[in-house]
Design a protein around this motif. Structure first.
Motif, short mmCIF file in Angstrom:
data_model
loop_
_atom_site.label_atom_id
_atom_site.label_comp_id
_atom_site.label_asym_id
_atom_site.label_seq_id
_atom_site.Cartn_x
_atom_site.Cartn_y
_atom_site.Cartn_z
N ASP A 111 0.80 -1.22 0.00
CA ASP A 111 0.00 0.00 0.00
C ASP A 111 0.83 1.27 0.00
O ASP A 111 0.27 2.37 0.10
CB ASP A 111 -0.92 0.03 1.23
CG ASP A 111 -1.85 -1.17 1.28
OD1 ASP A 111 -2.52 -1.43 0.26
OD2 ASP A 111 -1.88 -1.85 2.32
N VAL A 112 2.15 1.15 -0.12
CA VAL A 112 3.01 2.34 -0.03
C VAL A 112 4.09 2.31 -1.10
O VAL A 112 4.91 1.38 -1.16
CB VAL A 112 3.68 2.45 1.36
CG1 VAL A 112 4.52 3.74 1.43
CG2 VAL A 112 2.65 2.44 2.47
N LEU A 113 4.09 3.34 -1.95
CA LEU A 113 5.13 3.52 -2.96
C LEU A 113 5.91 4.79 -2.62
O LEU A 113 5.34 5.88 -2.57
CB LEU A 113 4.51 3.66 -4.36
CG LEU A 113 5.51 3.93 -5.50
CD1 LEU A 113 6.33 2.68 -5.80
CD2 LEU A 113 4.78 4.41 -6.76
N GLN A 114 7.20 4.64 -2.37
CA GLN A 114 8.05 5.80 -2.12
C GLN A 114 8.63 6.29 -3.45
O GLN A 114 8.99 5.49 -4.31
CB GLN A 114 9.18 5.43 -1.17
CG GLN A 114 10.15 6.58 -0.90
CD GLN A 114 11.25 6.16 0.04
OE1 GLN A 114 11.01 6.06 1.26
NE2 GLN A 114 12.43 5.91 -0.48
N LEU A 115 8.73 7.59 -3.61
CA LEU A 115 9.28 8.16 -4.84
C LEU A 115 9.77 9.56 -4.56
O LEU A 115 9.66 10.07 -3.45
CB LEU A 115 8.21 8.18 -5.94
CG LEU A 115 7.02 9.14 -5.73
CD1 LEU A 115 6.37 9.44 -7.08
CD2 LEU A 115 5.99 8.56 -4.78
N LYS A 116 10.36 10.17 -5.59
CA LYS A 116 10.80 11.56 -5.49
C LYS A 116 10.04 12.39 -6.50
O LYS A 116 9.78 11.94 -7.62
CB LYS A 116 12.30 11.66 -5.75
CG LYS A 116 13.18 10.99 -4.70
CD LYS A 116 14.64 11.13 -5.06
CE LYS A 116 15.52 10.42 -4.02
NZ LYS A 116 16.96 10.49 -4.39
N VAL A 117 9.69 13.62 -6.11
CA VAL A 117 9.03 14.55 -7.01
C VAL A 117 9.69 15.91 -6.88
O VAL A 117 10.36 16.21 -5.89
CB VAL A 117 7.51 14.67 -6.71
CG1 VAL A 117 6.82 13.34 -6.93
CG2 VAL A 117 7.29 15.16 -5.29
N LEU A 118 9.51 16.74 -7.90
CA LEU A 118 10.14 18.05 -7.93
C LEU A 118 9.56 18.96 -6.86
O LEU A 118 8.34 19.04 -6.68
CB LEU A 118 9.95 18.68 -9.31
CG LEU A 118 10.66 20.01 -9.57
CD1 LEU A 118 12.17 19.80 -9.57
CD2 LEU A 118 10.20 20.60 -10.89
N SER A 119 10.43 19.68 -6.16
CA SER A 119 9.98 20.62 -5.14
C SER A 119 9.19 21.75 -5.79
O SER A 119 9.55 22.25 -6.87
CB SER A 119 11.19 21.22 -4.41
OG SER A 119 10.81 22.34 -3.63
N PRO A 120 8.08 22.17 -5.18
CA PRO A 120 7.26 23.25 -5.75
C PRO A 120 8.02 24.55 -5.95
O PRO A 120 7.64 25.36 -6.81
CB PRO A 120 6.14 23.43 -4.71
CG PRO A 120 6.07 22.13 -3.99
CD PRO A 120 7.49 21.62 -3.95
N LYS A 121 9.09 24.78 -5.22
CA LYS A 121 9.81 26.05 -5.33
C LYS A 121 10.56 26.19 -6.65
O LYS A 121 11.10 27.27 -6.95
CB LYS A 121 10.77 26.23 -4.15
CG LYS A 121 12.01 25.37 -4.18
CD LYS A 121 12.91 25.69 -2.99
CE LYS A 121 14.23 24.93 -3.05
NZ LYS A 121 15.11 25.26 -1.91
N TYR A 122 10.61 25.11 -7.45
CA TYR A 122 11.28 25.19 -8.74
C TYR A 122 10.30 25.51 -9.88
O TYR A 122 10.63 25.35 -11.04
CB TYR A 122 12.04 23.90 -9.04
CG TYR A 122 13.32 23.82 -8.25
CD1 TYR A 122 14.51 24.32 -8.78
CD2 TYR A 122 13.34 23.28 -6.97
CE1 TYR A 122 15.69 24.28 -8.04
CE2 TYR A 122 14.51 23.24 -6.22
CZ TYR A 122 15.68 23.74 -6.77
OH TYR A 122 16.85 23.71 -6.03
N ARG A 123 9.11 26.00 -9.51
CA ARG A 123 8.16 26.52 -10.49
C ARG A 123 7.79 27.95 -10.10
O ARG A 123 7.71 28.27 -8.91
CB ARG A 123 6.92 25.63 -10.57
CG ARG A 123 7.19 24.28 -11.23
CD ARG A 123 5.92 23.57 -11.62
NE ARG A 123 6.19 22.31 -12.28
CZ ARG A 123 6.43 22.17 -13.58
NH1 ARG A 123 6.44 23.25 -14.36
NH2 ARG A 123 6.66 20.99 -14.12
N ASP A 124 7.53 28.80 -11.13
CA ASP A 124 7.18 30.18 -10.84
C ASP A 124 5.71 30.29 -10.45
O ASP A 124 4.99 29.29 -10.37
CB ASP A 124 7.51 31.09 -12.03
CG ASP A 124 6.71 30.74 -13.28
OD1 ASP A 124 5.64 30.11 -13.16
OD2 ASP A 124 7.16 31.10 -14.39
#
Length: 240
Positions: free
Chosen positions: A193-206
């Motif tokens: 029931d758990v998938l760990q992953l990485k996503v882009l930090s929101p601060k890298y979008r304007d």
């Protein structure tokens, strides 16, 4: 008496060794984790993948390892009830598709075929017994129990897949869940029931949501999880 028992056990062990030696080797489960080795979250401008598809001899070895489950005759690939016939991709021909068998997972019976079209690629999950199938936009990774399959991706592939796909396999059928995730990469199952992953930090979008210019460092990604609760899959918001 002990000597006779020991002798009998030795003879039995020897006969079993001879029997096992004559049996075909058990096919290893398909493992596509290496296809995520060169993703964008490792930094730099090269966001492409080193995919394990289209390499000479790989399909032949995968078919041999299937021990008769999968067969190819010329352009025809047969997986139980499913038959896929390659029509070479030529220009913008919408009917063109090439198929490459990659392997499968013995504990669930699901097989995986790579599909290449003119402006699209996909990984097709197939249940040869029911004939049902579903396509994923990234290399599929099964959960520890095998009943759930995930794929994550950014828009570096020609099909512009960007997010997380979760497919549940039950009773010969597939159910798909799509989740928005910004440049997802490095998926690891921590349980059913758990998938760990990485996503882009929101601060890298304007403020308009546009990706900031320039090369993105590995530190731009935040580790988070997709979890299933009450039958629903949700992404935990990443930290800035």
């Amino acid at each position: 008496m002990r000597r006779e028992v020991a002798t009998g056990m030795a003879l039995l062990a020897g006969a079993m060794a001879v029997f096992l030696a004559g049996q075909p080797a058990q096919a290893a489960d398909l493992d596509l984790r290496g296809d995520y080795a060169h993703r964008r979250c490792h930094g730099g401008g090269n966001a492409g993948e080193g995919l394990s598809v289209g390499q000479p001899g790989h399909e032949a070895r995968a078919i041999a390892a299937s021990q008769g489950r999968v067969k190819r005759s010329g352009a025809l690939l047969t997986l139980g009830k499913v038959r896929l016939k390659t029509k070479m991709v030529d220009g913008a021909d919408e009917d063109g598709a090439e198929y490459e068998y990659l392997g499968g997972w013995t504990r669930t019976g699901v097989e995986v075929v790579f599909v290449m079209r003119y402006e699209d690629m996909a990984w097709r999950l197939i249940d040869p017994r029911s004939g049902q199938s579903v396509e994923m936009g990234g290399p599929p990774l099964p959960s520890p129990g095998g009943a759930v399959i995930a794929a994550v991706g950014d828009d570096s592939l020609i099909n512009e897949f960007n997010g997380v796909e979760i497919v549940e396999h039950r009773d010969g059928k597939f159910e798909t869940h799509a989740i928005d995730a910004d440049y997802a990469c490095d998926p690891v199952w921590l349980g059913e029931d758990v998938l760990q992953l990485k996503v882009l930090s929101p601060k890298y979008r304007d403020k308009n949501g546009e990706l900031l210019a320039g090369s993105l460092p590995p530190s731009a990604w935040r580790t988070t999880q997709v979890t299933r609760r009450n039958g629903e899959w949700r992404l935990a918001p990443p930290k800035p």
